[in-house]
Write a protein that holds these residues in place. Structure first.
Motif, PDB file in Angstrom:
ATOM      1  N   PRO A 204       0.811  -1.229   0.000  1.00 17.63           N
ATOM      2  CA  PRO A 204       0.000   0.000   0.000  1.00 17.63           C
ATOM      3  C   PRO A 204       0.839   1.273   0.000  1.00 17.63           C
ATOM      4  CG  PRO A 204      -0.886  -1.557   1.585  1.00 17.63           C
ATOM      5  CD  PRO A 204       0.434  -2.113   1.120  1.00 17.63           C
ATOM      6  N   VAL A 205       1.998   1.247   0.688  1.00 16.04           N
ATOM      7  CA  VAL A 205       2.878   2.422   0.704  1.00 16.04           C
ATOM      8  C   VAL A 205       3.402   2.715  -0.698  1.00 16.04           C
ATOM      9  CG1 VAL A 205       5.126   3.297   1.489  1.00 16.04           C
ATOM     10  CG2 VAL A 205       3.553   2.240   3.130  1.00 16.04           C
ATOM     11  N   ARG A 206       3.866   1.678  -1.385  1.00 18.87           N
ATOM     12  CA  ARG A 206       4.412   1.883  -2.738  1.00 18.87           C
ATOM     13  C   ARG A 206       3.309   2.286  -3.710  1.00 18.87           C
ATOM     14  NH1 ARG A 206       9.554  -2.238  -3.731  1.00 18.87           N
ATOM     15  NH2 ARG A 206      10.358  -2.112  -1.597  1.00 18.87           N
ATOM     16  N   LEU A 207       2.155   1.672  -3.595  1.00 18.70           N
ATOM     17  CA  LEU A 207       1.031   2.044  -4.463  1.00 18.70           C
ATOM     18  C   LEU A 207       0.586   3.481  -4.199  1.00 18.70           C
ATOM     19  CD1 LEU A 207      -1.085  -1.238  -4.260  1.00 18.70           C
ATOM     20  CD2 LEU A 207      -0.117  -0.288  -6.359  1.00 18.70           C
ATOM     21  N   ALA A 208       0.439   3.834  -2.918  1.00 17.28           N
ATOM     22  CA  ALA A 208      -0.046   5.172  -2.560  1.00 17.28           C
ATOM     23  C   ALA A 208       0.925   6.254  -3.012  1.00 17.28           C
ATOM     24  CB  ALA A 208      -0.272   5.257  -1.048  1.00 17.28           C
ATOM     25  N   ASN A 209       2.218   6.008  -2.859  1.00 16.07           N
ATOM     26  CA  ASN A 209       3.212   7.007  -3.250  1.00 16.07           C
ATOM     27  C   ASN A 209       3.103   7.372  -4.724  1.00 16.07           C
ATOM     28  OD1 ASN A 209       5.878   7.856  -1.381  1.00 16.07           O
ATOM     29  ND2 ASN A 209       4.581   6.255  -0.517  1.00 16.07           N
ATOM     30  N   ILE A 210       2.915   6.372  -5.577  1.00 15.24           N
ATOM     31  CA  ILE A 210       2.856   6.674  -7.017  1.00 15.24           C
ATOM     32  C   ILE A 210       1.446   7.124  -7.417  1.00 15.24           C
ATOM     33  CG2 ILE A 210       2.277   4.398  -7.985  1.00 15.24           C
ATOM     34  CD1 ILE A 210       4.949   6.935  -9.237  1.00 15.24           C
ATOM     35  N   MET A 211       0.413   6.635  -6.740  1.00 12.77           N
ATOM     36  CA  MET A 211      -0.955   7.054  -7.075  1.00 12.77           C
ATOM     37  C   MET A 211      -1.167   8.538  -6.791  1.00 12.77           C
ATOM     38  SD  MET A 211      -3.028   3.701  -5.726  1.00 12.77           S
ATOM     39  CE  MET A 211      -4.692   4.282  -6.060  1.00 12.77           C
ATOM     40  N   LYS A 212      -0.522   9.053  -5.751  1.00 13.63           N
ATOM     41  CA  LYS A 212      -0.637  10.487  -5.454  1.00 13.63           C
ATOM     42  C   LYS A 212      -0.029  11.311  -6.586  1.00 13.63           C
ATOM     43  CE  LYS A 212      -1.762  12.137  -1.846  1.00 13.63           C
ATOM     44  NZ  LYS A 212      -3.059  12.664  -1.350  1.00 13.63           N
ATOM     45  N   GLU A 213       1.002  10.766  -7.231  1.00 14.23           N
ATOM     46  CA  GLU A 213       1.636  11.502  -8.334  1.00 14.23           C
ATOM     47  C   GLU A 213       0.784  11.462  -9.608  1.00 14.23           C
ATOM     48  OE1 GLU A 213       5.784  11.468  -9.114  1.00 14.23           O
ATOM     49  OE2 GLU A 213       6.317  10.897  -7.064  1.00 14.23           O
ATOM     50  N   ILE A 214       0.026  10.388  -9.791  1.00 14.21           N
ATOM     51  CA  ILE A 214      -0.844  10.316 -10.969  1.00 14.21           C
ATOM     52  C   ILE A 214      -1.780  11.530 -10.997  1.00 14.21           C
ATOM     53  CG2 ILE A 214      -2.761   9.050 -12.048  1.00 14.21           C
ATOM     54  CD1 ILE A 214      -1.473   6.445 -11.136  1.00 14.21           C
ATOM     55  N   HIS A 215      -2.284  11.926  -9.813  1.00 18.23           N
ATOM     56  CA  HIS A 215      -3.236  13.027  -9.746  1.00 18.23           C
ATOM     57  C   HIS A 215      -2.587  14.389  -9.977  1.00 18.23           C
ATOM     58  CE1 HIS A 215      -5.386   9.941  -7.043  1.00 18.23           C
ATOM     59  NE2 HIS A 215      -5.941   9.914  -8.237  1.00 18.23           N
TER      60      HIS A 215
END
Length: 418
Positions: A52-63
């Motif tokens: 979840p940490v790795r997913l969340a870190n990059i998902m925040k950048e998608i936005h």
């Protein structure tokens, strides 16, 4: 999968929470040591927090991507895939650690890995959609380059974690008894070189009806033997070599044309040093002008025809979206290696793959979402602080420049470092 507003609200809160934490990079040695102890419970406890940490870190950048890119249908598809996978992982956040949970978790990881199989092509299609809309300026290109390096590096790291767990505990054997998950503790570098060459050669023969031969040279600085072995992920090394072979073969065949039957060989020199293992691939494919060198690692640049959505078979099989080189460099940099290109226009090109020789120094290189990365997407391109003389009188131009405030030169988009 359609998500309700309440569900999306909960996911947004969890994204905000997990994106506060930095990913925990592992070394190849740690992957090996952990794999040899093969404790599924420990792996589960680590991954239900780390993924979840790795997913969340990059998902925040998608936005943070430019709005015109976010509006592209393919980018929307990728974003939804990540939201779905993130939601499935956080279901295990407080789950009881028992055999049933471990089994469900492993199956969930396999499902997520399969779901994300085509993410590279889908994201590439999104960038292509934007490119074809002609709604791209220099700032947008720069943001896209920065993001995709980080996005694809994150993807490599997440797949690495998932593959290690599912290969070790999911009952999926990869056919290599000595492997620890996807890692070969004694990877024969020359064997991977020859495997990648043969497969690239097959494609080359199919399209050009001929192909250059391979010459392999070895130099082992530490041991007096005829092999070089490394603790590494063979599939990663294969990916790099396969892409470089395709590029070299295509260059050789097109530079020398069909009037000859004697194509110059592609030469690979493998060197084992104290800190690095180097693989230098040399071709005589005519080289690349210096003016084009900076473009080779850009995601929005390709010298080959774009792949056809209709499945047209007449496109060159040795090329695609132009993502081969930038992705290969990410695979190298993932464990703190690199890929460097050196070219002599009119002669040929050398491509050097650098790998860390010591497994305890081969640490994951991971993108981190923070104020610095967030600021990048909002900061205008820097004003040039070097003058550039293309033509005309230099002295006259310098006089004009000295009286001009805030002069801004067109800025080339450079490959960013992850």
């Amino acid at each position: 999968m359609k998500l309700t507003k309440k569900c999306m609200g909960n996911i947004t809160k969890m994204l905000d929470f997990y994106s506060q934490f930095n990913p925990s990079p592992l070394s190849i040695k740690q992957f090996i040591d952990f794999g040899l102890s093969a404790c599924e419970r420990k792996s589960f406890i680590f991954l239900r927090k780390e993924l979840p940490v790795r997913l969340a870190n990059i998902m925040k950048e998608i936005h943070l991507l430019p709005d015109n890119l976010l509006r592209m249908p393919s980018v929307g598809i990728v974003n939804n895939l990540y939201v779905t996978s993130f939601e499935e992982i956080i279901h295990f956040e407080k789950a009881e650690v028992c055999e049933t949970t471990l089994d469900k978790f492993c199956q969930a990881l396999i499902k997520i890995r399969n779901r994300h199989t085509d993410v590279v092509q889908t994201m590439a299609q999104g960038v292509l959609e934007l490119k074809e809309s002609h709604d791209v300026d220099a700032q947008t290109e720069y943001s896209i380059q920065y993001f995709l390096d980080r996005f694809f590096m994150s993807r490599i790291s997440i797949r690495m974690l998932i593959n290690q767990h599912t290969l070790l505990f999911g009952g999926v054997l990869n056919g290599h008894s000595r492997h620890v998950g996807g890692i070969d503790p004694s990877c024969d570098v020359v064997s991977v070189v020859k495997d990648a060459y043969e497969n690239a050669r097959f494609l080359c023969d199919q399209y050009y009806l001929a192909s250059p031969e391979l010459i392999v040279k070895l130099h082992n600085e530490l041991e007096n033997n005829n092999e070089v072995r490394i603790v590494y992920v063979p599939s990663h090394l294969y990916h790099m070599l396969f892409e470089l072979f395709k590029n070299s073969m295509r260059a050789v065949m097109e530079y020398h044309g069909s009037e000859t039957d004697n194509y110059p060989p592609v030469e690979v020199t493998v060197v084992r040093g104290k800190e690095d293992i180097c693989l230098k691939m040399s071709d005589r494919g005519g080289g690349i002008p210096r003016s084009q060198m900076d473009h080779l690692f850009k995601y929005m640049y390709s010298t080959a025809p774009q792949p056809s959505l209709s499945g047209d078979t007449h496109t060159v099989p040795l090329a695609g979206y132009g993502y081969g080189l930038p992705l290969s460099r990410l695979y190298a940099r993932y464990f703190h290696g690199d890929i460097v290109l050196l070219s002599c226009e009119g002669y040929g090109t050398d491509a050097v793959i650098y790998l860390k020789a010591l497994s305890n120094e081969a640490n994951e290189l991971l993108p981190v979402f923070n104020k610095t990365s967030s600021k990048f997407y909002r900061t205008p391109l820097p004003t040039a602080d070097w003058s550039s003389q293309v033509g005309g009188n230099m002295a006259a131009r310098q006089l004009r420049m000295s009286s001009t405030q805030g002069h801004r030169l067109p800025h080339g988009l450079e490959a960013s470092h992850c």
